[in-house]
Structures are given as structure tokens and as C-alpha cells.
Design an enzyme around this catalytic site. Structure first.
Site, PDB file in Angstrom:
ATOM      1  CB  CYS A  89      -1.013  -0.050   1.140  1.00 15.08           C
ATOM      2  SG  CYS A  89      -2.426   1.004   0.816  1.00 15.08           S
ATOM      3  CG  HIS A 198      -3.203  -2.903   4.063  1.00 16.89           C
ATOM      4  ND1 HIS A 198      -2.295  -2.229   4.840  1.00 16.89           N
ATOM      5  CD2 HIS A 198      -3.818  -1.974   3.324  1.00 16.89           C
ATOM      6  CE1 HIS A 198      -2.365  -0.937   4.589  1.00 16.89           C
ATOM      7  NE2 HIS A 198      -3.281  -0.751   3.663  1.00 16.89           N
ATOM      8  CD  GLU A 200      -0.263  -4.808   6.322  1.00 16.27           C
ATOM      9  OE1 GLU A 200      -0.243  -5.492   5.279  1.00 16.27           O
ATOM     10  OE2 GLU A 200      -0.465  -3.587   6.321  1.00 16.27           O
TER      11      GLU A 200
HETATM   12  N1  GLN Z   1      -3.382   6.503   0.864  1.00 18.62           N
HETATM   13  C1  GLN Z   1      -2.146   6.190   1.523  1.00 18.62           C
HETATM   14  C2  GLN Z   1      -0.973   6.929   0.877  1.00 18.62           C
HETATM   15  O1  GLN Z   1      -1.147   7.604  -0.067  1.00 18.62           O
HETATM   16  C3  GLN Z   1      -1.906   4.699   1.504  1.00 18.62           C
HETATM   17  C4  GLN Z   1      -2.964   3.995   2.286  1.00 18.62           C
HETATM   18  C5  GLN Z   1      -2.493   2.776   2.983  1.00 18.62           C
HETATM   19  O2  GLN Z   1      -1.306   2.473   3.084  1.00 18.62           O
HETATM   20  N2  GLN Z   1      -3.453   2.044   3.504  1.00 18.62           N
HETATM   21  O3  GLN Z   1       0.115   6.810   1.330  1.00 18.62           O
END
Ligand code: GLN
Length: 224
Positions: A89, A198, A200
Site C-alpha cells: 500500500c 494489506h 498484514e
Molecule cells: N493513501 C495512503 C498513501 O497515499 C496509503 C494507504 C495505505 O497504506 N493504507 O500513502
């Protein structure tokens, strides 16, 4: 496990712990027999003691800011250039070469780079638009069993900039809001892995196993 994998050395895996969901990664990594220890990494000294790194989800701009202000950024960037690293992410955002849109800083956001992709931040909208999607992940153990992909303000990969080097590992299997089926949500390039979701935040350790095996293979070939 094949004979070859059994013979491979256990690795020590660091999880970047500046901000975000690092504790959950440490717990899942510590369930794997291939991992001697999974530890939090916050500075140059700690990163020098691990074989591979996971950059968790959270807020990519905040992580970059903290790493830069504390003077850790150069060592972090050098590690990512030379060691197996998996970004989930926000971590995927940091590993990409280019941001198309979706962030407050647009093209100016500081990135570690390495993955030849361009990324669209917050592609599915706000926290309220979080969802879980069953994913077929290429090369995952027991791959017929879909992986529970948890998407929270997730990015998507909107372009592969280096198609000869980047492998697609997972795509959305149906439309989610305006994001169509077939959108790329995980890629691999040499020693780097990136996923928009994610792993995790699930009880399924197969993505962690996938990364650790990839890291072991890469280390066996490149760090003799
Ligand atoms: N929107 C977040 C970003 O731009 C990422 C979101 C997340 O890691 N759950 O860093």
C-alpha cells in the site's frame, strides 16, 4: 518445501517502523520458519542488520517526511536499491518510480523508486470505500485458494513503465466502483515486490511466505 528451499539460509527481515501498520507485518513474518527474526527498523544502524525489508501501509508522505527529517532517507534508499524489499500500500507508493495522481503532492512526492511503474494514489476513494477482494496471486502457495486482499485508501498501478522487467503478480478480478476488473494491484521486479493491498491485516501468511522465498532466492544468487 523443495529440497533447495529447505537448504536456504533463514533470513532476518526488517519492517520499516516509522509510521503505519508495521507491528502486524512483524507478527506474520515471525510465523514463518524461513525467518530467523522479524524486527522493527527505524534508522541506518537497524537497517544494516537485516537481509530484507518490508515497507508497510500507512501514509507514504508521512513516512518519507520522517525518514528525511531524521537523516535516514539515504541509507533507506541505498538498502532498497540493493536488497529484497516489499512495499504494501503506502510502501508500494514509495517503491514506485512515478505518481500519476491522487496525492496532494502529485508528481513531486518523494519516492524511493525502483519499481518501473506509475501509481495512482487513493484510487478507490476514502477510508469509507475500503473493501476486501479475493485475488488470484501468481506464484502463491495453494494459488487456487484466493488471497483475501484488503484495500484501504489503496493505490492502483496505472501503468507499467518497464514492461520487459516488471511482472504482474495480481489484478482485480471484478470492478470496484470506478476501478475496472483487470487493474493491476501487485507487481514484482527483480528484488522488489509491491502490493496495493494489506496482507498484514489478514491471518493468511502466504504473501509473506511468497516475499520471503523471493528474498531467499535473490540473496542466494546475489549476496554470495
Ligand atoms: N493513501 C495512503 C498513501 O497515499 C496509503 C494507504 C495505505 O497504506 N493504507 O500513502
Amino acid at each position: 518445501m523443495t529440497q533447495e528451499q529447505q537448504e536456504q539460509k533463514q533470513i532476518r527481515v526488517g519492517v520499516l517502523a516509522l509510521q503505519g501498520a508495521f507491528a502486524e507485518h512483524i507478527i506474520l513474518l515471525n510465523t514463518l520458519p524461513q525467518v530467523s527474526e522479524a524486527v522493527a527498523v527505524r534508522n541506518a544502524e537497524e537497517i544494516s542488520k537485516v537481509d530484507a525489508l518490508v515497507i508497510p501501509g500507512g501514509e507514504s508522505t508521512t513516512m518519507a517526511l520522517i525518514a528525511e527529517r531524521s537523516g535516514f532517507w539515504p541509507a533507506l534508499q541505498e538498502f532498497v536499491r540493493t536488497h529484497p524489499t516489499w512495499g504494501t500500500c503506502a510502501g508500494l507508493i514509495l517503491l514506485s518510480e512515478y505518481i500519476t495522481s491522487g496525492g496532494t503532492l502529485k508528481g513531486d512526492q518523494k519516492l524511493l523508486g525502483g519499481l518501473g511503474i506509475s501509481i495512482k494514489r487513493n484510487a478507490f476513494g476514502t477510508q469509507k470505500e475500503s473493501f476486501e477482494a479475493g485475488l488470484h496471486v501468481e506464484g502463491l502457495e495453494d494459488a487456487k485458494r484466493l488471497f483475501p486482499g484488503v484495500f484501504i485508501r489503496a493505490p492502483v498501478i496505472d501503468e507499467i513503465l518497464k514492461p520487459e522487467e516488471v511482472e504482474v503478480v495480481a489484478k482485480l478480478q471484478q470492478d470496484y466502483g470506478k476501478t475496472p476488473k483487470g487493474t493491476i494491484v501487485a507487481v514484482k521486479q527483480g528484488h522488489l515486490l509491491g502490493s496495493a493491498f494489506h496482507p498484514e491485516l489478514t491471518h493468511d501468511n502466504r504473501m509473506h511466505l511468497f516475499f520471503v522465498k523471493m528474498a531467499q532466492d535473490w540473496i542466494a544468487k546475489h549476496h554470495k
